[in-house]
Write an enzyme that holds these catalytic residues in place. Sequence first.
Site, PDB file in Angstrom:
ATOM      1  N   LEU A  40      60.615  20.413 -99.021  1.00  0.00           N
ATOM      2  CA  LEU A  40      59.691  20.038 -97.949  1.00  0.00           C
ATOM      3  C   LEU A  40      58.246  19.977 -98.419  1.00  0.00           C
ATOM      4  O   LEU A  40      57.463  19.182 -97.925  1.00  0.00           O
ATOM      5  CB  LEU A  40      59.799  21.031 -96.781  1.00  0.00           C
ATOM      6  CG  LEU A  40      61.145  21.096 -96.059  1.00  0.00           C
ATOM      7  CD1 LEU A  40      61.132  22.208 -95.026  1.00  0.00           C
ATOM      8  CD2 LEU A  40      61.477  19.765 -95.408  1.00  0.00           C
ATOM      9  N   GLY A  41      57.890  20.852 -99.351  1.00  0.00           N
ATOM     10  CA  GLY A  41      56.508  20.878 -99.803  1.00  0.00           C
ATOM     11  C   GLY A  41      56.341  21.777-101.013  1.00  0.00           C
ATOM     12  O   GLY A  41      57.234  22.562-101.370  1.00  0.00           O
ATOM     13  N   GLY A  43      53.060  24.041-103.173  1.00  0.00           N
ATOM     14  CA  GLY A  43      51.677  24.471-103.279  1.00  0.00           C
ATOM     15  C   GLY A  43      51.466  25.252-104.557  1.00  0.00           C
ATOM     16  O   GLY A  43      52.347  25.313-105.432  1.00  0.00           O
ATOM     17  N   GLY A  44      50.289  25.878-104.672  1.00  0.00           N
ATOM     18  CA  GLY A  44      49.982  26.618-105.880  1.00  0.00           C
ATOM     19  C   GLY A  44      50.830  27.862-106.073  1.00  0.00           C
ATOM     20  O   GLY A  44      51.028  28.319-107.201  1.00  0.00           O
ATOM     21  N   PHE A  45      51.312  28.437-104.946  1.00  0.00           N
ATOM     22  CA  PHE A  45      52.069  29.673-105.028  1.00  0.00           C
ATOM     23  C   PHE A  45      53.562  29.490-104.813  1.00  0.00           C
ATOM     24  O   PHE A  45      54.343  30.340-105.213  1.00  0.00           O
ATOM     25  CB  PHE A  45      51.548  30.685-103.999  1.00  0.00           C
ATOM     26  CG  PHE A  45      50.262  31.332-104.406  1.00  0.00           C
ATOM     27  CD1 PHE A  45      50.244  32.569-105.017  1.00  0.00           C
ATOM     28  CD2 PHE A  45      49.047  30.692-104.194  1.00  0.00           C
ATOM     29  CE1 PHE A  45      49.055  33.173-105.403  1.00  0.00           C
ATOM     30  CE2 PHE A  45      47.855  31.268-104.573  1.00  0.00           C
ATOM     31  CZ  PHE A  45      47.853  32.513-105.179  1.00  0.00           C
ATOM     32  N   GLY A  46      53.962  28.404-104.156  1.00  0.00           N
ATOM     33  CA  GLY A  46      55.381  28.331-103.844  1.00  0.00           C
ATOM     34  C   GLY A  46      55.852  26.946-103.462  1.00  0.00           C
ATOM     35  O   GLY A  46      55.079  25.991-103.353  1.00  0.00           O
ATOM     36  N   ASP A 164      44.033  34.015 -92.161  1.00  0.00           N
ATOM     37  CA  ASP A 164      43.969  32.640 -92.667  1.00  0.00           C
ATOM     38  C   ASP A 164      44.304  31.634 -91.571  1.00  0.00           C
ATOM     39  O   ASP A 164      45.123  30.731 -91.762  1.00  0.00           O
ATOM     40  CB  ASP A 164      44.899  32.458 -93.862  1.00  0.00           C
ATOM     41  CG  ASP A 164      44.564  31.212 -94.677  1.00  0.00           C
ATOM     42  OD1 ASP A 164      43.421  30.726 -94.554  1.00  0.00           O
ATOM     43  OD2 ASP A 164      45.434  30.727 -95.424  1.00  0.00           O
TER      44      ASP A 164
END
Length: 594
Positions: A40-41, A43-46, A164
């Site tokens: 699905l996507g 990012g920098g962490f996962g 956040d």
Amino acid sequence: MSLCINSNCPKPQNPDDTIFCQACSSEVLLQQRYRVQCQLGRGGFGVTYEINEVRTNQAKVLKVLINNDPKAVELFKQEADVLSQLHHSGIPHVELDAYFEYYPYNSQNPIHCLVMEKVVGEDLEKYMQKRGLRPINQTTAIEWLKDLIIILEQVHNKDFFHRDIKPSNIMLRSEKAELVLIDFGTVRKVTSTVFKQQGGVTGIISAGYTPSEQINHNAVPQSDFFALGRTFVYLLTGKEPLDPIMYDSYNERLNWRNHAPQISSMLADLLDDMMQRLYKDRPQNTQVILQRIAAIEKALKPQRPKPQAPIPSNNLKTFSFEVVTTDARGNITNRRNASAKYFTEDLGNGVTLDMVEIPGGTFIMGSPTSEENRSSSESPQHQVTVPSFYMGKYELTQAQYQAIMRRNPFNFMGRNPSNFKGDNRPVEGVSWNNAVEFCKKLSQKTGKNYRLPSEAEWEYACRAGTTTPFYFGESITPDLVNYDGNHTYASAPKGKYRRQTTDVGTFPPNSFGLYDMHGNVWEWCQDDYKNDYINAPTDGSALTSPSRSAKLLRGGSWYDTPAYCRSAYRSYYNLGLSSLDVGFRVVCSGAART
């Protein structure tokens, strides 16, 4: 297809009938229950994947941590722990065993995994982009702000704060139009260190949304309010908070009001207070914000129109009836005689409508935690004061519906939409829109103010002074209510399942003289559906918003189990849809003239 999540796998695609990857031999049936369907996507962490829980065939989301830095692992595990403690439809649901470690074939290093509910919809950043950055309206803003503050209340009451909040971390469910706060990896526990502002809090920075104290490693619960205020500036203006056209970087001031002329000064003042530079100057808790939202809603709410034609008290007649009381087995333990006042409306062609006087009063709305088969949507119980009104003695019949709606022969709604035909059976197959149109035409014909009941009016009228699951008592049987008799409530026996509606007035009434408030057909209410009673009206009025399409249903039907027929049970349906187990009854808010 089952994807292998081993990052070193040369060919991760596998058929669904495999347990181990055909290319690298790593497990593809994770935890003996999940198959990864697609990515699905990233990012920098996962990485996030859509997965299928094979045993239930339910789609869920798998978050996989790809950064094994100890602090990243700590925050990832914390997200699983926090979400398992929070139970609200506006927070992604995770189970206690949602976090697990996955070891690829011949690897000693685990992949950290977290399974959670799949929220179908758009995050608010993408939502705004797809709208061409067109600002939301004030009504939507107030509803969304209230919903998010209620979600934050659940978080803060557990001594957590999010840290956040921003548009991309808020999802709009496509099915129910509900907001969901996501990405709890940055949540922090409230500690004495936080309150004493001694620093040492891990920095989480989202440019334009993060307050200064958090940038300086001193986040507090009120930091969430700042970020939420900035989020609503974006939603109401279509501009990022640091857009030079609004943001004065020299004075660290956001001059945004001229870019949102559609909102009231009260709402703008609240958002500005939430975004105060010093956290001590912001609202100190969620209750303060909810109280201010309630004041805004009250100030903006139009006054109810006065009924055009009050009912003269000397036109009221009296009818007598028998009221029965039941025990947990559905046995009748008491019978007593009662009476009520009513007036009759002549609909023409020999068709009449009896409207029963419902005296005003105060009651406890919702169900206690001890009630069998209760739902969390029936909480919290709260005191409501309901002014007097008149309510249909029976569910609206097919003859009554046609008498009013067929006055315009070219109107397709004038046809009888019911599946189970009969003049004295309740009309069904009517949408909420159809029911509202009927009330409008009935008002025009009679000069009185006819409408659907508010949810509070409906439950108050149904209970008629009782606090038990049913107005009869502890339980019901098919001899008293038209429902699916193959199912039971409490210790009552099974009985007849009629598989259709019955004539109105077939079964005993409640103490107000109202028939079929349990079973036969679901009854539309004015209100939008909201999945709890937090900040619900306490004056008997309806909770409505132009942005909501799901409308409340009450009372259960011939098709349902007895638990759905309880006085407190709440259901909903889209306002434009209809069903053969859904009807309505009308109320008239004209007070008797003395």
